[in-house]
Write a protein that holds these residues in place. Structure first.
Motif, PDB file in Angstrom:
ATOM      1  N   ASP A 292       0.810  -1.224   0.000  1.00  6.82           N
ATOM      2  CA  ASP A 292       0.000   0.000   0.000  1.00  6.82           C
ATOM      3  C   ASP A 292       0.838   1.268   0.000  1.00  6.82           C
ATOM      4  OD1 ASP A 292      -2.392  -1.453   0.070  1.00  6.82           O
ATOM      5  OD2 ASP A 292      -2.279  -1.662   2.259  1.00  6.82           O
ATOM      6  N   GLN A 293       2.155   1.102  -0.003  1.00  6.63           N
ATOM      7  CA  GLN A 293       3.027   2.282   0.010  1.00  6.63           C
ATOM      8  C   GLN A 293       3.452   2.716  -1.390  1.00  6.63           C
ATOM      9  OE1 GLN A 293       6.499   2.607   2.516  1.00  6.63           O
ATOM     10  NE2 GLN A 293       5.604   1.294   4.111  1.00  6.63           N
ATOM     11  N   SER A 313       5.059  -6.020  -5.641  1.00  8.40           N
ATOM     12  CA  SER A 313       5.376  -5.651  -4.267  1.00  8.40           C
ATOM     13  C   SER A 313       6.318  -6.671  -3.623  1.00  8.40           C
ATOM     14  CB  SER A 313       4.086  -5.547  -3.440  1.00  8.40           C
ATOM     15  OG  SER A 313       4.369  -5.315  -2.081  1.00  8.40           O
TER      16      SER A 313
END
Length: 384
Positions: A292-293, A313
């Motif tokens: 989510d970054q 990710s």
């Protein structure tokens, strides 16, 4: 036996018993047997309790007093066999009225090398942790049945454990300059790898070692302590605590971590960096932190698909971990630990300390961090 022979026994036992002091954690038992005619008289020396049981009688006996005790009793008998049973080997002194001889025996050579299951049907490999030699260990960690057969549902696990040992073997050889190899297992769980490495380093490689296992679960720590006690592995310490609270009381040479979940892997790597470990072996597990970054606008048309975003990710997370290790002077390689058919979490990060800070890697990391708009958990352990 005559006095001259008994004096020689005493002299040679001084050398043998000095080993008892140096390797106390690795001694299984110390026994002796006197013979007079056809009758045997058996004794056991309990090193930890500093006592001896001979002819059914207990007496106090310190290590330094063993040579005098044995040589004085030898005057009354015809023959002597004195055995130090150390993990991985035995030291034997035999004496009679004619001579005194000593020999060293590899304990594994006394066990049968022949077994129906000597190669994996999956990998067709010769094992480093071999059935027939390591049966006690393999039974304790659930690989073997009570009658010494490999359990069908444990073949893959057996292969994974043995392959991990193969990958760490070269690191063990590179630490030949230390008397004792100290290994820290972060988020150790049931500590199967730790027990296997303990066996391999001491009983196969013939090197002294000490292991520390850390986990937050009191249940798994208690289980590990019980297994260590049953195996008589006295060179182990298990701590129930958070990794971030750990302060080592000795030099740490190797840090290992297998399938520590999400940022627990970063905690393990950060601990390794903080204790200045010379080598690291880490198999990451799930990856959630950067999902989510990260932002990468140039790839939005591809990363709009959730499965691609998650896979990217994973790659980014482990790639950044490897790069951050490089910033701290580690030479890093990333390999497939096992087949992806067995588990998708199959990457192994290997790192060996070769220098101080790596400025080139630091600059590369800073540029990467800015490009993807990320702040990895591992960074908090590092002064960039």
């Amino acid at each position: 036996m005559n006095k001259g022979i008994c004096d020689k026994i005493k002299f040679m036992l001084w050398g043998m018993t000095s080993r008892l002091k140096e390797n106390k954690d690795f001694i299984n038992d110390v026994t002796f047997k006197f013979k007079s005619g056809t009758k045997n008289y058996i004794g056991i020396i309990y090193i930890d309790d500093e006592k001896v049981n001979f002819n059914g009688k207990d007496e106090e006996l310190k290590i330094d007093d063993i040579p005098s005790y044995i040589s004085e009793h030898a005057l009354k008998y015809d023959e002597l066999e004195f055995v130090i049973n150390e993990r991985g080997k035995k030291f034997i002194l035999n004496a009679d009225n004619k001579n005194v001889k000593t020999k060293q025996v590899d304990s594994r050579e006394e066990k049968s090398d022949e077994h129906a299951f000597t190669k994996s049907t999956l990998l067709n490999r010769n094992y480093l942790i071999r059935v027939g030699e390591a049966d006690e260990l393999l039974k304790e960690i659930g690989i073997l049945t009570k009658d010494g057969k490999v359990k069908n549902d444990m073949i893959r696990k057996y292969n994974q454990i043995d392959h991990f040992v193969e990958l760490v073997d070269s690191m063990i050889d590179e630490l030949g300059d230390v008397d004792t190899i100290n290994v820290l297992d972060c988020a150790c769980g049931k500590s199967y790898l730790t027990f296997v490495l303990n066996y391999y380093i001491k009983e196969v490689k013939k090197k002294n070692c000490f292991f520390i296992g850390i986990d937050r679960s009191e249940n798994v720590i208690n289980t590990s302590r019980e297994i260590a006690k049953r195996l008589n592995y006295k060179n182990m310490q298990f701590l129930c605590m958070d990794l971030n609270e750990y302060i080592p009381d000795r030099r740490i040479d190797i840090v290992i971590s297998l399938h520590a979940c999400d940022i627990a892997t970063d905690m393990a790597l950060g601990t390794a960096i903080n204790v200045n470990a010379r080598a690291i072996m880490c198999v990451p597990c799930c990856h959630r932190e950067l999902l989510d970054q990260y932002r990468f606008d140039e790839f939005n048309s591809v990363l709009k698909h959730g499965v691609f975003r998650a896979r990217f990710s994973d790659i980014l997370t482990d790639g950044v971990r490897a790069l951050l290790l490089e910033t701290q002077g580690y030479k890093v390689s990333v390999v497939e630990y096992i087949s992806p058919l067995e588990t998708p979490k199959n990457l192994l990060i290997r790192a060996v300390k070769v220098s101080d800070k790596n400025i080139k890697a630091i600059n590369e990391y800073k540029a990467l961090k800015e490009k993807f708009n990320i702040t990895p958990y591992l960074e908090r352990y590092i002064n960039i």
